[in-house]
Design an enzyme around this catalytic site. Sequence first.
Site, short mmCIF file in Angstrom:
data_model
loop_
_atom_site.label_atom_id
_atom_site.label_comp_id
_atom_site.label_asym_id
_atom_site.label_seq_id
_atom_site.Cartn_x
_atom_site.Cartn_y
_atom_site.Cartn_z
CG HIS A 1 -6.40 3.33 -1.37
ND1 HIS A 1 -5.57 4.19 -1.54
CD2 HIS A 1 -6.00 2.62 -0.24
CE1 HIS A 1 -4.73 4.41 -0.72
NE2 HIS A 1 -4.78 3.35 0.09
CG ASP B 1 0.64 0.93 -2.64
OD1 ASP B 1 0.51 0.43 -1.49
OD2 ASP B 1 0.29 1.92 -2.87
#
Length: 334
Positions: free
Chosen positions: A180, A248
């Site tokens: 992230h 993702d």
Amino acid sequence: MTFGATILDAEGQALTPDEIALFKDADPFGFILFARNIDSADQLMRLCDQMRDAVGRDAPILIDQEGGRVQRLRPPLARDWTPPLDFARAAGPHATQAMYLRYLITALELRSYGIDVNCAPMVDVPRPETHEFLTNRCYGTSPAEAAGLGRAVAMGLMAGGVLPVVKHIPGHGLATADSHHDLPRVTAPVEVLDSIDFAPFKVLNDLPMAMTAHVVYDAFDAQPATLSERMIQVIRNDIGFDGLLMTDDISMKALSGSYGDIARQSLNAGCDVVLLCNATLAERAEVAEASGRMNPAAQDRATRALDLRNQAAEVDIRTVEEKLNALLHGQGNV
């Protein structure tokens, strides 16, 4: 008709007129929900209806409902769960059946609101050095545990009418950085990756959908798997996964460049559909334009996945919960 090669989200708890216009034009394959999109049962069902009405079809609606920290629906709309690794360890010899029942309950809850895809199972194999953002989201510390419990999770979800998305293919377990925020780089040799990290995905290569890992595998390529043609070949040929391959979230900081460029790179590498989350309307429009429509192979995989959507099992959710509680309290197979 082909679907748009994107999965997009909404800013709030109802679609804005601009979002409706964008979704009608872009026709994304599906949508994904976050906690900010959820207030009440009636509101959530209306939002799901709005999303599907915008594209004029029964588009899949995804969510991350792993349990533990990664759980978008919370009480009173859904049960709270301990992290998957903690839950599996507590279930001990009954872990396989307990995971099946846990994710059957999860699926029944999701389907009651109109949500029909869950981004699970997560069959990454953790190590002592694995970044903490991932560790207790895993199911076990061996490929066999990950694959066996991953299969139970997938079967529980599908019994409840929800499609599973196996992640993070080809394996995120050796990452020591949180994708992230940073780009993880894995230096393990091919033999280690093949025998441990890739192994659970080989066992589950028949599942309908998978999500890529934003991870560099030095043994294969200098590009993260999501953007690497070489790694997509590994996923398709070595792991043998022929289902719908979604990225993702491309807004994660592991990837660099404009969202439009990242979308084009991932599709050129061989991904079927681009996931973009937490972006502005303009950024969503940019990615929708860059991604265009699914190619014939991707459209075929998408259609095959959607054909596997079932009606939820005709079971009482509280009865299933009672069976799970009995199992966890040592009353044997139930």
